[in-house]
Scaffold this motif. Structure first.
Motif, PDB file in Angstrom:
ATOM      1  N   PRO A 120       0.807  -1.229   0.000  1.00  0.00           N
ATOM      2  CA  PRO A 120       0.000   0.000   0.000  1.00  0.00           C
ATOM      3  C   PRO A 120       0.837   1.275   0.000  1.00  0.00           C
ATOM      4  N   VAL A 121       1.967   1.281   0.704  1.00  0.00           N
ATOM      5  CA  VAL A 121       2.803   2.500   0.741  1.00  0.00           C
ATOM      6  C   VAL A 121       3.297   2.832  -0.660  1.00  0.00           C
ATOM      7  N   VAL A 122       3.806   1.819  -1.373  1.00  0.00           N
ATOM      8  CA  VAL A 122       4.350   2.077  -2.718  1.00  0.00           C
ATOM      9  C   VAL A 122       3.236   2.458  -3.689  1.00  0.00           C
ATOM     10  N   ARG A 123       2.093   1.773  -3.557  1.00  0.00           N
ATOM     11  CA  ARG A 123       0.979   2.069  -4.469  1.00  0.00           C
ATOM     12  C   ARG A 123       0.548   3.528  -4.339  1.00  0.00           C
ATOM     13  N   TRP A 124       0.471   4.031  -3.090  1.00  0.00           N
ATOM     14  CA  TRP A 124      -0.090   5.368  -2.882  1.00  0.00           C
ATOM     15  C   TRP A 124       0.935   6.484  -2.985  1.00  0.00           C
ATOM     16  N   THR A 125       2.224   6.171  -3.008  1.00  0.00           N
ATOM     17  CA  THR A 125       3.211   7.264  -2.995  1.00  0.00           C
ATOM     18  C   THR A 125       4.056   7.372  -4.270  1.00  0.00           C
ATOM     19  N   THR A 126       4.046   6.344  -5.138  1.00  0.00           N
ATOM     20  CA  THR A 126       5.052   6.365  -6.216  1.00  0.00           C
ATOM     21  C   THR A 126       4.494   6.310  -7.648  1.00  0.00           C
ATOM     22  N   ARG A 127       3.204   6.360  -7.840  1.00  0.00           N
ATOM     23  CA  ARG A 127       2.612   6.181  -9.192  1.00  0.00           C
ATOM     24  C   ARG A 127       3.078   4.839  -9.771  1.00  0.00           C
ATOM     25  N   GLU A 128       3.011   3.839  -8.915  1.00  0.00           N
ATOM     26  CA  GLU A 128       3.609   2.535  -9.202  1.00  0.00           C
ATOM     27  C   GLU A 128       3.141   1.926 -10.532  1.00  0.00           C
ATOM     28  N   THR A 129       1.810   1.901 -10.733  1.00  0.00           N
ATOM     29  CA  THR A 129       1.307   1.235 -11.938  1.00  0.00           C
ATOM     30  C   THR A 129       1.818   1.923 -13.194  1.00  0.00           C
ATOM     31  N   THR A 130       1.846   3.253 -13.165  1.00  0.00           N
ATOM     32  CA  THR A 130       2.259   4.018 -14.349  1.00  0.00           C
ATOM     33  C   THR A 130       3.705   3.729 -14.719  1.00  0.00           C
ATOM     34  N   PHE A 131       4.631   3.825 -13.741  1.00  0.00           N
ATOM     35  CA  PHE A 131       6.036   3.684 -14.150  1.00  0.00           C
ATOM     36  C   PHE A 131       6.409   2.224 -14.388  1.00  0.00           C
ATOM     37  N   LYS A 132       5.772   1.294 -13.680  1.00  0.00           N
ATOM     38  CA  LYS A 132       6.105  -0.120 -13.908  1.00  0.00           C
ATOM     39  C   LYS A 132       5.591  -0.569 -15.283  1.00  0.00           C
ATOM     40  N   ARG A 133       4.394  -0.108 -15.634  1.00  0.00           N
ATOM     41  CA  ARG A 133       3.860  -0.465 -16.950  1.00  0.00           C
ATOM     42  C   ARG A 133       4.750   0.106 -18.060  1.00  0.00           C
ATOM     43  N   PHE A 134       5.153   1.368 -17.900  1.00  0.00           N
ATOM     44  CA  PHE A 134       6.038   1.985 -18.911  1.00  0.00           C
ATOM     45  C   PHE A 134       7.327   1.170 -19.037  1.00  0.00           C
ATOM     46  N   LEU A 135       7.895   0.773 -17.920  1.00  0.00           N
ATOM     47  CA  LEU A 135       9.162   0.016 -17.929  1.00  0.00           C
ATOM     48  C   LEU A 135       9.011  -1.280 -18.718  1.00  0.00           C
ATOM     49  N   VAL A 136       7.934  -2.012 -18.414  1.00  0.00           N
ATOM     50  CA  VAL A 136       7.753  -3.325 -19.056  1.00  0.00           C
ATOM     51  C   VAL A 136       7.458  -3.163 -20.544  1.00  0.00           C
ATOM     52  N   GLU A 137       6.768  -2.061 -20.890  1.00  0.00           N
ATOM     53  CA  GLU A 137       6.464  -1.808 -22.311  1.00  0.00           C
ATOM     54  C   GLU A 137       7.728  -1.614 -23.154  1.00  0.00           C
ATOM     55  N   GLN A 138       8.823  -1.206 -22.517  1.00  0.00           N
ATOM     56  CA  GLN A 138      10.063  -0.958 -23.271  1.00  0.00           C
ATOM     57  C   GLN A 138      10.730  -2.245 -23.718  1.00  0.00           C
ATOM     58  N   ALA A 139      10.374  -3.370 -23.068  1.00  0.00           N
ATOM     59  CA  ALA A 139      11.139  -4.601 -23.269  1.00  0.00           C
ATOM     60  C   ALA A 139      10.605  -5.441 -24.410  1.00  0.00           C
ATOM     61  N   GLU A 140      11.532  -6.095 -25.089  1.00  0.00           N
ATOM     62  CA  GLU A 140      11.151  -7.085 -26.086  1.00  0.00           C
ATOM     63  C   GLU A 140      11.483  -8.448 -25.506  1.00  0.00           C
ATOM     64  N   LEU A 141      10.448  -9.261 -25.313  1.00  0.00           N
ATOM     65  CA  LEU A 141      10.649 -10.624 -24.792  1.00  0.00           C
ATOM     66  C   LEU A 141       9.842 -11.556 -25.675  1.00  0.00           C
ATOM     67  N   SER A 142      10.503 -12.436 -26.368  1.00  0.00           N
ATOM     68  CA  SER A 142       9.792 -13.357 -27.257  1.00  0.00           C
ATOM     69  C   SER A 142       9.322 -14.576 -26.468  1.00  0.00           C
ATOM     70  N   PRO A 143       8.378 -15.333 -27.032  1.00  0.00           N
ATOM     71  CA  PRO A 143       7.927 -16.558 -26.364  1.00  0.00           C
ATOM     72  C   PRO A 143       9.117 -17.454 -26.047  1.00  0.00           C
ATOM     73  N   ASP A 144       9.057 -18.039 -24.857  1.00  0.00           N
ATOM     74  CA  ASP A 144      10.084 -18.969 -24.378  1.00  0.00           C
ATOM     75  C   ASP A 144      11.400 -18.320 -23.966  1.00  0.00           C
ATOM     76  N   GLN A 145      11.494 -17.003 -24.107  1.00  0.00           N
ATOM     77  CA  GLN A 145      12.697 -16.353 -23.567  1.00  0.00           C
ATOM     78  C   GLN A 145      12.521 -16.136 -22.062  1.00  0.00           C
ATOM     79  N   TRP A 146      13.654 -15.881 -21.389  1.00  0.00           N
ATOM     80  CA  TRP A 146      13.642 -15.734 -19.930  1.00  0.00           C
ATOM     81  C   TRP A 146      13.802 -14.273 -19.521  1.00  0.00           C
TER      82      TRP A 146
END
Ligand SMILES: C[S@@+](CC[C@H](N)C(=O)[O-])C[C@H]1O[C@@H](n2cnc3c(N)ncnc32)[C@H](O)[C@@H]1O
Length: 219
Positions: free
Chosen positions: A23-49
């Motif tokens: 709850p602390v991180v959710r309410w203080t850091t705009r967690e969903t916004t920056f984590k989603r942006f971070l993951v959107e930058q990545a290219e991960l193909s099926p079966d990659q780690w």
């Protein structure tokens, strides 16, 4: 020989506060916004780690799996207590994510295995020496040409952001957070051997500036 610091700082510094972390991180850091942006930058193909480094309660690992559902996702953290929360969340989600106990500067993985390594709100927990050791380890486990994606406290955009970041420094300590707020993570990444290090975005939050970085392992 100098003695190495192999201890770690728990999520909110004190184990008795761990249950409040989400709850602390959710309410203080705009967690969903920056984590989603971070993951959107990545290219991960099926079966990659993909690796969530210092995964805490596995919020990011779950998001990576959701957005790259055909990839294999591992979360690793040094703290067995926070991993119990992570395990509960992963079980409840029915997602296939592996959770491991381990420290960032001695990762229990072979060379050149991960196609992406992600890390959020973590590097400010490390001394400069352990930041470097961790960056070298990440470079070892990344495949050539693959990237490390970091979102963590960065150089403050203005006086307000610098002032609010004092709350993080009072909790997590001034020593480990100084390089972050000094804007030195990109320099440390380059010194450790990463190439094409970029700051992709900055977010103003209630606790200061969060920067998103991408850094490549050379082919
Ligand atoms: C502020 S929390 C961030 C957790 C998660 N990445 C997130 O974004 O919510 C920092 C995490 O780093 C872990 N940690 C600290 N030092 C570590 C190390 N050297 N190796 C692995 N985990 C570490 C702590 O246990 C904690 O879960």
């Amino acid at each position: 020989m100098t003695k190495r610091n192999n201890s770690f700082i728990p999520a909110l510094k004190f184990h008795r506060l761990t249950s409040l972390y989400d709850p602390v991180v959710r309410w203080t850091t705009r967690e969903t916004t920056f984590k989603r942006f971070l993951v959107e930058q990545a290219e991960l193909s099926p079966d990659q780690w993909g690796l969530d480094l210092a995964c805490g309660t596995a919020t990011l690992a779950l998001l990576i799996k959701k957005m790259h559902f055909q990839s294999h996702i591992i979360g690793i953290d040094g703290d067995t207590q926070i991993l119990r929360i992570a395990l509960r969340k992963v079980s409840n989600s029915n997602e296939d994510i592996s959770l491991h106990t381990g420290l960032s500067f001695e990762l229990p993985y072979p060379n050149d295995i991960f196609s992406a390594v992600f890390s959020t709100l973590f590097f400010h927990h490390l001394t400069r020496e352990n930041k470097r050791r961790t960056m070298h380890e990440v470079l070892r486990v990344l495949r050539p040409g693959a990237a490390l994606y970091i979102a963590d406290w960065g150089k403050a955009q203005n006086l307000l952001m610098r002032t609010t970041f004092l709350a993080v420094q009072l909790l997590d300590g001034f020593q480990t957070t100084a390089d972050n707020v000094g804007g030195l993570l990109p320099t440390l990444l380059v010194d450790s051997g990463f190439i094409q290090v970029q700051e992709l975005h900055r977010y103003m939050t209630l606790l200061g500036t969060i920067s998103v970085y991408k850094a490549l392992k050379a082919i």
